[in-house]
Design a protein around this motif. Structure first.
Motif, PDB file in Angstrom:
ATOM      1  N   THR A  40       0.824  -1.209   0.000  1.00  0.00           N
ATOM      2  CA  THR A  40       0.000   0.000   0.000  1.00  0.00           C
ATOM      3  C   THR A  40       0.857   1.257   0.000  1.00  0.00           C
ATOM      4  N   SER A  41       1.889   1.252   0.834  1.00  0.00           N
ATOM      5  CA  SER A  41       2.782   2.417   0.911  1.00  0.00           C
ATOM      6  C   SER A  41       3.542   2.617  -0.397  1.00  0.00           C
TER       7      SER A  41
ATOM      8  N   ALA B  55       3.309   5.886  -3.468  1.00  0.00           N
ATOM      9  CA  ALA B  55       4.448   6.701  -3.913  1.00  0.00           C
ATOM     10  C   ALA B  55       4.469   6.885  -5.429  1.00  0.00           C
ATOM     11  N   LEU B  56       3.605   6.158  -6.150  1.00  0.00           N
ATOM     12  CA  LEU B  56       3.577   6.246  -7.609  1.00  0.00           C
ATOM     13  C   LEU B  56       2.572   7.299  -8.065  1.00  0.00           C
ATOM     14  N   ASP B  57       2.743   7.762  -9.309  1.00  0.00           N
ATOM     15  CA  ASP B  57       1.740   8.633  -9.907  1.00  0.00           C
ATOM     16  C   ASP B  57       0.546   7.787 -10.327  1.00  0.00           C
ATOM     17  N   ASP B  58      -0.534   8.429 -10.669  1.00  0.00           N
ATOM     18  CA  ASP B  58      -1.774   7.718 -10.955  1.00  0.00           C
ATOM     19  C   ASP B  58      -1.626   6.725 -12.103  1.00  0.00           C
ATOM     20  N   ARG B  59      -0.974   7.158 -13.197  1.00  0.00           N
ATOM     21  CA  ARG B  59      -0.828   6.261 -14.356  1.00  0.00           C
ATOM     22  C   ARG B  59       0.013   5.057 -14.009  1.00  0.00           C
ATOM     23  N   SER B  60       1.163   5.277 -13.362  1.00  0.00           N
ATOM     24  CA  SER B  60       2.037   4.152 -13.006  1.00  0.00           C
ATOM     25  C   SER B  60       1.328   3.195 -12.045  1.00  0.00           C
ATOM     26  N   ARG B  61       0.593   3.767 -11.080  1.00  0.00           N
ATOM     27  CA  ARG B  61      -0.107   2.908 -10.111  1.00  0.00           C
ATOM     28  C   ARG B  61      -1.159   2.057 -10.815  1.00  0.00           C
TER      29      ARG B  61
ATOM     30  N   ALA C 221       8.149   1.864 -12.608  1.00  0.00           N
ATOM     31  CA  ALA C 221       7.296   1.831 -11.426  1.00  0.00           C
ATOM     32  C   ALA C 221       7.701   0.692 -10.479  1.00  0.00           C
ATOM     33  N   MET C 222       8.051  -0.452 -11.047  1.00  0.00           N
ATOM     34  CA  MET C 222       8.460  -1.594 -10.225  1.00  0.00           C
ATOM     35  C   MET C 222       9.759  -1.305  -9.486  1.00  0.00           C
ATOM     36  N   LYS C 223      10.703  -0.617 -10.149  1.00  0.00           N
ATOM     37  CA  LYS C 223      11.959  -0.253  -9.493  1.00  0.00           C
ATOM     38  C   LYS C 223      11.699   0.705  -8.328  1.00  0.00           C
ATOM     39  N   LYS C 224      10.798   1.654  -8.556  1.00  0.00           N
ATOM     40  CA  LYS C 224      10.480   2.614  -7.503  1.00  0.00           C
ATOM     41  C   LYS C 224       9.798   1.922  -6.310  1.00  0.00           C
ATOM     42  N   MET C 225       8.930   0.984  -6.618  1.00  0.00           N
ATOM     43  CA  MET C 225       8.257   0.238  -5.553  1.00  0.00           C
ATOM     44  C   MET C 225       9.235  -0.628  -4.769  1.00  0.00           C
ATOM     45  N   LYS C 226      10.224  -1.208  -5.461  1.00  0.00           N
ATOM     46  CA  LYS C 226      11.218  -2.041  -4.799  1.00  0.00           C
ATOM     47  C   LYS C 226      12.014  -1.233  -3.781  1.00  0.00           C
ATOM     48  N   LYS C 227      12.388   0.005  -4.169  1.00  0.00           N
ATOM     49  CA  LYS C 227      13.101   0.860  -3.227  1.00  0.00           C
ATOM     50  C   LYS C 227      12.231   1.220  -2.038  1.00  0.00           C
ATOM     51  N   SER C 228      10.969   1.483  -2.314  1.00  0.00           N
ATOM     52  CA  SER C 228      10.049   1.855  -1.239  1.00  0.00           C
ATOM     53  C   SER C 228       9.843   0.692  -0.272  1.00  0.00           C
ATOM     54  N   LEU C 229       9.728  -0.503  -0.811  1.00  0.00           N
ATOM     55  CA  LEU C 229       9.545  -1.684   0.056  1.00  0.00           C
ATOM     56  C   LEU C 229      10.792  -1.955   0.882  1.00  0.00           C
TER      57      LEU C 229
ATOM     58  N   PHE D  78      10.774   0.445   3.669  1.00  0.00           N
ATOM     59  CA  PHE D  78       9.652   0.112   4.561  1.00  0.00           C
ATOM     60  C   PHE D  78      10.027  -1.036   5.485  1.00  0.00           C
ATOM     61  N   ALA D  79      10.706  -2.068   4.908  1.00  0.00           N
ATOM     62  CA  ALA D  79      11.081  -3.225   5.705  1.00  0.00           C
ATOM     63  C   ALA D  79      12.089  -2.847   6.770  1.00  0.00           C
TER      64      ALA D  79
END
Length: 313
Positions: free
Chosen positions: A249-250, A254-260, A301-309, A312-313
């Motif tokens: 969820t977090s 962090a993504l823009d609407d299109r990427s999400r 978007a996946m790279k950005k999510m990986k950094k965020s996760l 987060f961890a």
């Protein structure tokens, strides 16, 4: 126990009753001493019982208990066939004896030996049922009766009427004997057969000792253990659950609407028929760009999510 040390020498014919008590762990010596302790006369028993009832005289209680230890030893021998230590059976029987002494009423017209017998057996029965390794070996009153009578009844049958199991070399009841037991104890034939199987089955060590080798060294504990309950597994499971809920969820926020939307359609959406979300070409047509452009947005978007996760961890 200290209260019993004051039992009078007159009633037990020894200067100090505890002077004849053997060292701890010597069961044979204990039994020998218990059998040598003299019995009380009717008048002595009545007198001690009234002192206990009226004055809570612990010395009188000690005299009553010590004079009936041989009764516990005798009764406990009847239950040696259940695989439990004789000393433990005696100990539980002594608990029943003390309960009987506490509740004994000398004005009822019965001797303590007759009254205590039922309490001693009840305590030993309860101990056997609690410690018998088979699960739910006797749950109803009829099954308890079957549990405690089947062994003695089997011994009472003639040897030539018992069939020998060639595999286990244990005596088993014949069909006629099963019927006799069921009729006498008022239970079903199936219950007799099930109880016989439980009683004749050997115990298996859950965790063999390190010195064991071969097949015996691999006990049921090896495959009965639930690895998911180990502390490390529990921590890993909680971490995965946290990442799959709060973490995802977090990262999506962090993504823009299109990427999400592209990530959700490609990886998180599941239709009723089990199929996934939109394809690259469907998303490309929806946004008016090429499929390759949608793929590039997805990768970023996946790279950005990986950094965020990771943070987060």
């Amino acid at each position: 126990m200290t209260a019993l040390s004051g039992v009078s020498a007159k009633s037990l014919a020894v200067a100090n009753p505890w002077s004849v008590v053997p060292p701890l762990g010597n069961l044979d010596a204990y039994i020998s001493v218990a059998n040598r302790l003299p019995l009380l006369t009717l008048d002595e028993e009545q007198g001690y019982a009234r002192k206990l009832r009226d004055n809570n005289d612990l010395e009188a209680a000690g005299a009553l208990v010590l004079s009936h230890l041989r009764l516990v030893v005798s009764i406990s021998r009847q239950y040696l066939g259940y695989g439990l230590p004789h000393g433990d059976l005696i100990q539980e029987g002594n608990v029943g004896l003390m309960k009987a002494v506490k509740r004994f009423d000398p004005d009822q017209g019965v001797r303590l030996v007759s009254y205590a017998m039922h309490w001693i057996k009840a305590e030993i029965h309860e101990y056997i049922l609690k410690n018998w390794r088979m699960v739910k070996v006797a749950t109803t009153k009829a099954q308890r009766k079957l549990f405690f009578n089947l062994r003695s009844m089997k011994q009472g049958f003639k040897a030539d009427s018992a069939a020998i199991d060639a595999d286990t070399h244990r005596e088993t009841l014949s069909a006629d004997e099963v019927g006799q037991v069921a009729a006498r104890l008022n239970v079903k034939r199936e219950e007799v057969l099930e109880m016989e199987t439980r009683l004749s089955g050997g115990d298996i060590l859950l965790d063999p000792s390190p010195s064991d080798d071969g097949d015996d060294a691999f006990g049921p504990i090896a495959y009965l253990a639930d690895a998911t309950q180990e502390p490390t597994a529990q921590l890993e499971m909680r971490a995965r659950d946290r990442l799959s809920s709060d973490g995802i969820t977090s990262a999506l926020e962090a993504l823009d609407d299109r990427s999400r939307r592209i990530v959700e359609e490609r990886w998180l959406k599941v239709n009723d028929d089990g199929s996934g979300g939109m394809t690259l070409h469907e998303l490309a047509a929806d946004y008016g760009v090429s499929a390759e452009r949608i793929r590039q947005i997805e990768v970023a978007a996946m790279k950005k999510m990986k950094k965020s996760l990771a943070s987060f961890a």
